[in-house]
Scaffold this motif. Structure first.
Motif, short mmCIF file in Angstrom:
data_model
loop_
_atom_site.label_atom_id
_atom_site.label_comp_id
_atom_site.label_asym_id
_atom_site.label_seq_id
_atom_site.Cartn_x
_atom_site.Cartn_y
_atom_site.Cartn_z
N GLY A 117 -18.63 -21.06 53.41
CA GLY A 117 -19.64 -20.76 54.41
C GLY A 117 -21.07 -20.91 53.94
N GLU A 118 -21.30 -21.30 52.68
CA GLU A 118 -22.66 -21.48 52.17
C GLU A 118 -22.97 -22.98 52.07
N THR A 119 -24.18 -23.37 52.46
CA THR A 119 -24.57 -24.78 52.37
C THR A 119 -25.78 -25.01 51.46
N ARG A 120 -26.42 -23.93 51.01
CA ARG A 120 -27.56 -24.06 50.09
C ARG A 120 -27.40 -23.04 48.97
N LEU A 121 -27.22 -23.54 47.75
CA LEU A 121 -27.02 -22.67 46.59
C LEU A 121 -28.20 -22.84 45.64
N SER A 122 -28.91 -21.75 45.39
CA SER A 122 -30.06 -21.77 44.48
C SER A 122 -29.67 -21.14 43.14
N PHE A 123 -29.97 -21.86 42.05
CA PHE A 123 -29.64 -21.39 40.71
C PHE A 123 -30.96 -21.09 39.97
N LYS A 124 -31.44 -19.87 40.08
CA LYS A 124 -32.69 -19.49 39.42
C LYS A 124 -32.53 -19.67 37.91
N THR A 125 -33.51 -20.32 37.29
CA THR A 125 -33.40 -20.67 35.87
C THR A 125 -34.67 -20.29 35.11
N LEU A 126 -34.47 -19.65 33.95
CA LEU A 126 -35.58 -19.30 33.06
C LEU A 126 -35.47 -20.18 31.82
N GLU A 127 -36.46 -21.03 31.62
CA GLU A 127 -36.48 -22.01 30.54
C GLU A 127 -37.39 -21.51 29.42
#
Length: 233
Positions: A117-127
């Motif tokens: 049911g999800e179409t937008r997945l955000s992967f917050k990243t700390l570089e």
């Protein structure tokens, strides 16, 4: 001529300055998936952390997983040489010896199952860089709006098959079931069959009783006659 040369020189310097300022802004952390359908299983995500520092190399990448993906469902597929994978409470971290200056960090992980049911997945990243600088790619990219300054890596998915499509639904019948009127008669309760073996032989005992009574009367009558004869003689 001298005035014209100055104008050209100033313009060139300004152009270089603008390009220099725009350079770091072009660096991002990107992510792509080999399967782009919601609910897909065993999906490989490829991350690319673009180096933007001219003084230090990338040392680690910390990823916060979107809702619906548990850290326990993520495994490492590939990372820079010497880097290790560590699961965290809300995601995972890959890191190790700092990469050379200007070298991008590329790593791959496998997701057991993408959320349904999800179409937008955000992967917050700390570089994190070797000089201690941390660049936070954590701003959510909203559909239909301009990209933020520090966008979180985004995977756009196609909708998966809905439950309604995979499970045939049974439409309720428009015809009401026939109603059964309650009977006014009392319910009939079956009773155990009686044993007729005793009642069917009662007449035999009656006959025997009559015969015995007749015999007894006959005996009494004979005795009475015999006594009477003896008296007369």
């Amino acid at each position: 001529m001298r005035f014209g040369s100055r104008v050209v020189t100033v313009g060139a310097v300004a152009g270089v300055a603008v390009l220099g300022l725009a350079g770091p802004a072009l660096a991002h952390v990107e992510v792509s998936a080999d399967k782009t359908t919601a609910g897909a299983e065993n999906v490989t995500l490829t991350f690319n952390g673009e180096a933007e520092s001219s003084d230090a190399g990338i040392e680690s990448e910390r990823v916060v997983l979107p809702t619906g993906i548990a850290p326990s469902g993520v495994t490492l597929v590939k990372a820079p040489a010497g880097w290790t994978f560590t699961a965290t409470a809300d995601g995972f971290t890959v890191g190790g010896k700092a990469l050379k200056v200007g070298v991008d960090a590329v790593w791959k992980v496998r997701i057991a199952k993408l959320p349904d049911g999800e179409t937008r997945l955000s992967f917050k990243t700390l570089e994190t860089y070797s000089d201690g600088e941390v660049v936070r790619w954590i701003e959510i990219q909203e559909q239909g709006k301009d990209e933020p300054d520090n966008p979180a890596p985004l995977v756009t998915l196609k909708p998966g098959p809905s439950t309604a499509a995979t499970t045939p639904s049974v439409a309720p019948s428009s015809v009401a079931p026939p109603s059964v009127a309650p009977s006014s008669a009392a319910p009939v309760v079956a009773e155990p069959a009686a044993d007729d073996s005793g009642s069917s032989s009662w007449w035999i005992w009656v006959v025997i009783a009559v015969v015995l009574a007749a015999v007894a009367g006959f005996v009494v009558l004979r005795r009475g006659r015999s006594g009477s004869s003896d008296v007369n003689s």
